[in-house]
Enzyme design. Structure first.
Site, PDB file in Angstrom:
ATOM      1  N   GLY A 118       6.563  -2.151   6.225  1.00  0.00           N
ATOM      2  CA  GLY A 118       7.935  -2.641   6.252  1.00  0.00           C
ATOM      3  C   GLY A 118       8.897  -1.778   7.040  1.00  0.00           C
ATOM      4  O   GLY A 118       8.580  -0.665   7.455  1.00  0.00           O
ATOM      5  N   GLU A 119      10.071  -2.349   7.280  1.00  0.00           N
ATOM      6  CA  GLU A 119      11.140  -1.639   7.988  1.00  0.00           C
ATOM      7  C   GLU A 119      12.192  -1.265   6.942  1.00  0.00           C
ATOM      8  O   GLU A 119      12.929  -2.128   6.448  1.00  0.00           O
ATOM      9  CB  GLU A 119      11.739  -2.547   9.071  1.00  0.00           C
ATOM     10  CG  GLU A 119      13.050  -2.075   9.652  1.00  0.00           C
ATOM     11  CD  GLU A 119      13.044  -0.628  10.158  1.00  0.00           C
ATOM     12  OE1 GLU A 119      12.113  -0.226  10.880  1.00  0.00           O
ATOM     13  OE2 GLU A 119      13.990   0.110   9.809  1.00  0.00           O
ATOM     14  N   HIS A 141       8.152   5.049  21.100  1.00  0.00           N
ATOM     15  CA  HIS A 141       6.947   4.437  21.681  1.00  0.00           C
ATOM     16  C   HIS A 141       7.006   4.061  23.156  1.00  0.00           C
ATOM     17  O   HIS A 141       5.993   3.634  23.719  1.00  0.00           O
ATOM     18  CB  HIS A 141       6.503   3.195  20.895  1.00  0.00           C
ATOM     19  CG  HIS A 141       6.283   3.446  19.440  1.00  0.00           C
ATOM     20  ND1 HIS A 141       5.501   4.464  18.973  1.00  0.00           N
ATOM     21  CD2 HIS A 141       6.763   2.812  18.343  1.00  0.00           C
ATOM     22  CE1 HIS A 141       5.491   4.445  17.648  1.00  0.00           C
ATOM     23  NE2 HIS A 141       6.265   3.465  17.241  1.00  0.00           N
ATOM     24  N   ASN A 150      -3.975   4.027  16.133  1.00  0.00           N
ATOM     25  CA  ASN A 150      -5.011   3.715  15.148  1.00  0.00           C
ATOM     26  C   ASN A 150      -5.392   2.249  15.287  1.00  0.00           C
ATOM     27  O   ASN A 150      -4.575   1.371  15.051  1.00  0.00           O
ATOM     28  CB  ASN A 150      -4.496   3.981  13.739  1.00  0.00           C
ATOM     29  CG  ASN A 150      -4.256   5.461  13.530  1.00  0.00           C
ATOM     30  OD1 ASN A 150      -5.142   6.279  13.755  1.00  0.00           O
ATOM     31  ND2 ASN A 150      -3.048   5.807  13.128  1.00  0.00           N
ATOM     32  N   CYS A 171       6.214  -7.211   7.235  1.00  0.00           N
ATOM     33  CA  CYS A 171       7.305  -6.735   8.087  1.00  0.00           C
ATOM     34  C   CYS A 171       7.663  -7.855   9.044  1.00  0.00           C
ATOM     35  O   CYS A 171       6.793  -8.583   9.509  1.00  0.00           O
ATOM     36  CB  CYS A 171       6.877  -5.494   8.876  1.00  0.00           C
ATOM     37  SG  CYS A 171       8.250  -4.729   9.785  1.00  0.00           S
ATOM     38  N   CYS A 193      -1.410   5.468  10.077  1.00  0.00           N
ATOM     39  CA  CYS A 193      -0.210   4.794  10.580  1.00  0.00           C
ATOM     40  C   CYS A 193      -0.578   3.464  11.211  1.00  0.00           C
ATOM     41  O   CYS A 193      -1.458   3.398  12.058  1.00  0.00           O
ATOM     42  CB  CYS A 193       0.450   5.593  11.697  1.00  0.00           C
ATOM     43  SG  CYS A 193       0.806   7.260  11.281  1.00  0.00           S
ATOM     44  N   CYS A 230       6.162  -5.450  15.833  1.00  0.00           N
ATOM     45  CA  CYS A 230       5.791  -4.458  16.842  1.00  0.00           C
ATOM     46  C   CYS A 230       4.343  -4.746  17.248  1.00  0.00           C
ATOM     47  O   CYS A 230       3.479  -5.001  16.402  1.00  0.00           O
ATOM     48  CB  CYS A 230       5.931  -3.038  16.304  1.00  0.00           C
ATOM     49  SG  CYS A 230       7.643  -2.652  15.879  1.00  0.00           S
ATOM     50  N   CYS A 255       1.118  -2.841  15.596  1.00  0.00           N
ATOM     51  CA  CYS A 255       1.135  -2.475  14.182  1.00  0.00           C
ATOM     52  C   CYS A 255       0.511  -3.577  13.320  1.00  0.00           C
ATOM     53  O   CYS A 255       0.880  -4.752  13.428  1.00  0.00           O
ATOM     54  CB  CYS A 255       2.577  -2.216  13.737  1.00  0.00           C
ATOM     55  SG  CYS A 255       2.729  -1.858  11.977  1.00  0.00           S
ATOM     56  N   GLU A 280       0.827  -1.201   0.000  1.00  0.00           N
ATOM     57  CA  GLU A 280       0.000   0.000   0.000  1.00  0.00           C
ATOM     58  C   GLU A 280       0.866   1.257   0.000  1.00  0.00           C
ATOM     59  O   GLU A 280       1.938   1.296   0.593  1.00  0.00           O
ATOM     60  CB  GLU A 280      -0.938  -0.019   1.208  1.00  0.00           C
ATOM     61  CG  GLU A 280      -1.856  -1.231   1.140  1.00  0.00           C
ATOM     62  CD  GLU A 280      -2.901  -1.299   2.230  1.00  0.00           C
ATOM     63  OE1 GLU A 280      -4.006  -1.764   1.943  1.00  0.00           O
ATOM     64  OE2 GLU A 280      -2.626  -0.900   3.376  1.00  0.00           O
ATOM     65  N   CYS A 319       3.468   8.381   1.327  1.00  0.00           N
ATOM     66  CA  CYS A 319       3.936   7.428   2.332  1.00  0.00           C
ATOM     67  C   CYS A 319       4.208   6.109   1.612  1.00  0.00           C
ATOM     68  O   CYS A 319       3.296   5.478   1.074  1.00  0.00           O
ATOM     69  CB  CYS A 319       2.858   7.288   3.411  1.00  0.00           C
ATOM     70  SG  CYS A 319       3.263   6.106   4.689  1.00  0.00           S
ATOM     71  N   SER A 372      11.846   6.302   8.290  1.00  0.00           N
ATOM     72  CA  SER A 372      11.376   6.014   9.641  1.00  0.00           C
ATOM     73  C   SER A 372      11.789   4.595  10.003  1.00  0.00           C
ATOM     74  O   SER A 372      11.586   3.668   9.230  1.00  0.00           O
ATOM     75  CB  SER A 372       9.847   6.140   9.679  1.00  0.00           C
ATOM     76  OG  SER A 372       9.365   5.809  10.971  1.00  0.00           O
TER      77      SER A 372
HETATM   78  N1  SAH Z   1       9.082   0.227  10.336  1.00  0.00           N
HETATM   79  C1  SAH Z   1       9.220   1.663  10.326  1.00  0.00           C
HETATM   80  C2  SAH Z   1       8.287   2.286   9.341  1.00  0.00           C
HETATM   81  C3  SAH Z   1       6.823   2.227   9.726  1.00  0.00           C
HETATM   82  S1  SAH Z   1       6.325   3.869   9.978  1.00  0.00           S
HETATM   83  C4  SAH Z   1       9.059   2.194  11.717  1.00  0.00           C
HETATM   84  O1  SAH Z   1       8.746   1.421  12.602  1.00  0.00           O
HETATM   85  O2  SAH Z   1       9.304   3.368  11.951  1.00  0.00           O
HETATM   86  C5  SAH Z   1       4.829   3.739  10.717  1.00  0.00           C
HETATM   87  C6  SAH Z   1       4.758   4.519  12.029  1.00  0.00           C
HETATM   88  O3  SAH Z   1       3.470   4.283  12.572  1.00  0.00           O
HETATM   89  C7  SAH Z   1       5.759   3.992  13.026  1.00  0.00           C
HETATM   90  O4  SAH Z   1       6.160   4.988  13.900  1.00  0.00           O
HETATM   91  C8  SAH Z   1       4.911   2.982  13.741  1.00  0.00           C
HETATM   92  O5  SAH Z   1       5.454   2.616  14.976  1.00  0.00           O
HETATM   93  C9  SAH Z   1       3.612   3.706  13.860  1.00  0.00           C
HETATM   94  N2  SAH Z   1       2.487   2.812  14.077  1.00  0.00           N
HETATM   95  C10 SAH Z   1       2.417   1.486  13.819  1.00  0.00           C
HETATM   96  N3  SAH Z   1       1.216   0.993  14.151  1.00  0.00           N
HETATM   97  C11 SAH Z   1       0.499   2.030  14.610  1.00  0.00           C
HETATM   98  C12 SAH Z   1      -0.842   2.153  15.040  1.00  0.00           C
HETATM   99  N4  SAH Z   1      -1.664   1.106  15.063  1.00  0.00           N
HETATM  100  N5  SAH Z   1      -1.262   3.370  15.413  1.00  0.00           N
HETATM  101  C13 SAH Z   1      -0.450   4.436  15.363  1.00  0.00           C
HETATM  102  N6  SAH Z   1       0.813   4.374  14.931  1.00  0.00           N
HETATM  103  C14 SAH Z   1       1.288   3.194  14.561  1.00  0.00           C
END
Ligand code: SAH
Length: 365
Positions: free
Chosen positions: A168-169, A224, A299, A110, A342, A114, A117, A90, A103, A200
């Site tokens: 993804g990372e 976080h 979210n 991934c 996000c 986490c 996510c 996406e 984005c 990120s």
């Molecule tokens: N893997 C990278 C890129 C993903 S960026 C990273 O972790 O940074 C997406 C951002 O949204 C990251 O900061 C992630 O931690 C955050 N994120 C992931 N799930 C989320 C959620 N359910 N609600 C809000 N933010 C979230």
């Protein structure tokens, strides 16, 4: 057949040199492909006819195929792109008054898991190629210019900012991501300033150090949690690179970074990491790092097991940071009606880890 979206300037020069062409042809080709969105080599009229013919016969420009296009009332738009073998990624367009941010995803799924996510939940299939990463930007430019009825040009940018915050990372797919970043900032391709391209990361320290040497762009770090015990649970890569090592890498990164701060992302999870004590601990933890904190109200997605913090909790958290002179913003939730916010990106991933099986067996005990 080489897909020319896979090559940054140096790579394209190498291909052309091997064909007995002059290096400056690479710059011409980049302009055609990335600035004008042209994929028909026959139309590239300032290239010698023999080169055009060889390109037609031996190369192509192929972005991932678009399978879905969803729009939300707030202007956010999400494209679902097919990357083969049952995988789809996406890409999200976030228009704002003064910019249009794209984005971009870096992997199908991934591997980092986490806890909060959606992408992490669904498993991991593979790294995206450079063509698949930069192809998302190529597509967005192409599509938006066409819809606006104008020819794409570098001085009339359709996309003004890129954030590697999709699925993804990015630092776990280092080489392909760096090649894509180089195209984003190349004046012959997208010509974006390094400050307008953000990587990120969940905190891959070795990747942060390598990025600093290979292609320093703006950096966001998904923090976080203010302490290792909590971060170990939320962002498991913390067990490998704990907060202290991560913050030290941020300081090293700043020596070469195009911006003089790191952005820390902090998703606010109700009763998990959103208390005043967490805010105070965060302040003391990041005090010595030039930074901005971006608070992201969680979210939700189905089965996440987490809840969004209340408005009051978000405001209280923000106020504690601001009173301590930390630059703090609360990210406005956008695109959540189309699951484009996000942490909600899930595309479609043929999981190759045994994650789902493991979760299901855990759930039954
Ligand atoms: N893997 C990278 C890129 C993903 S960026 C990273 O972790 O940074 C997406 C951002 O949204 C990251 O900061 C992630 O931690 C955050 N994120 C992931 N799930 C989320 C959620 N359910 N609600 C809000 N933010 C979230």
């Amino acid at each position: 057949m080489p897909n020319l979206l896979d090559h940054d300037s140096a790579g394209l020069e190498a291909v052309l040199l091997a064909w007995g062409e002059k290096p400056f042809r690479a710059r011409q080709l980049l302009r055609w492909i990335h600035q004008r969105g042209e994929r028909d080599f026959a139309a590239m009229t300032d290239l010698a006819k023999s080169l055009r013919e060889r390109l037609v016969a031996e190369a192509l420009v192929a972005a991932p195929r678009v399978r879905g296009d969803l729009r939300s009332a707030d202007g956010t738009r999400k494209w679902l792109m097919d990357v083969g073998a049952g995988n789809a990624i996406e890409t999200v367009l976030i228009p704002e008054a003064d910019r249009r941010t794209l984005c971009v995803s870096s992997q199908a799924g991934c591997a980092l898991e986490c806890a909060f996510c959606a992408t992490g939940r669904q498993g991991f299939n593979r790294n995206l190629s450079t063509a698949e990463i930069v192809g998302q930007l190529w597509w967005a430019n192409h599509c938006l210019a066409e819809e606006a009825g104008i020819a794409p040009r570098v001085d009339r940018r359709m996309i003004t900012n890129v954030v590697m915050m999709g699925m993804g990372e990015p630092l776990a797919n280092f080489d392909n991501v760096v090649k894509a970043l180089r195209l984003m900032i190349d004046d012959c391709a997208y010509g974006l300033s390094r400050r307008r391209v953000t990587v990120s990361t969940a905190g891959l320290v070795s990747g942060i150090d390598r990025l600093r040497e290979a292609c320093p762009v703006a950096l966001a770090v998904s923090l976080h949690a203010p302490n290792d015990a909590l971060r170990d649970r939320l962002v498991p890569i913390n067990k490998k690179w704990p907060i202290e090592a991560l913050l030290a890498a941020c300081m090293r990164y700043l020596e070469k970074a195009p911006r003089d701060f790191i952005t820390f992302e902090y998703a606010l999870l109700k009763d998990v990491n959103d208390g005043p004590e967490h805010a105070r601990e965060l302040v003391s933890r990041v005090r010595d790092v030039p930074c901005k904190v971006n608070l992201i109200p969680f979210n939700p997605f189905e089965g996440s097991g987490f809840q969004r913090s209340s408005r009051d909790a978000v405001a209280r958290f923000r106020d504690i940071l601001m009173r301590a002179d930390l630059m703090t913003t609360v990210r406005r939730t956008r695109g959540d009606k189309i699951d484009a916010a996000c942490g909600q990106l899930a595309g479609q991933v043929q999981d190759r880890t045994r994650r789902r099986v493991r979760r299901e067996s855990e759930a039954t005990v």
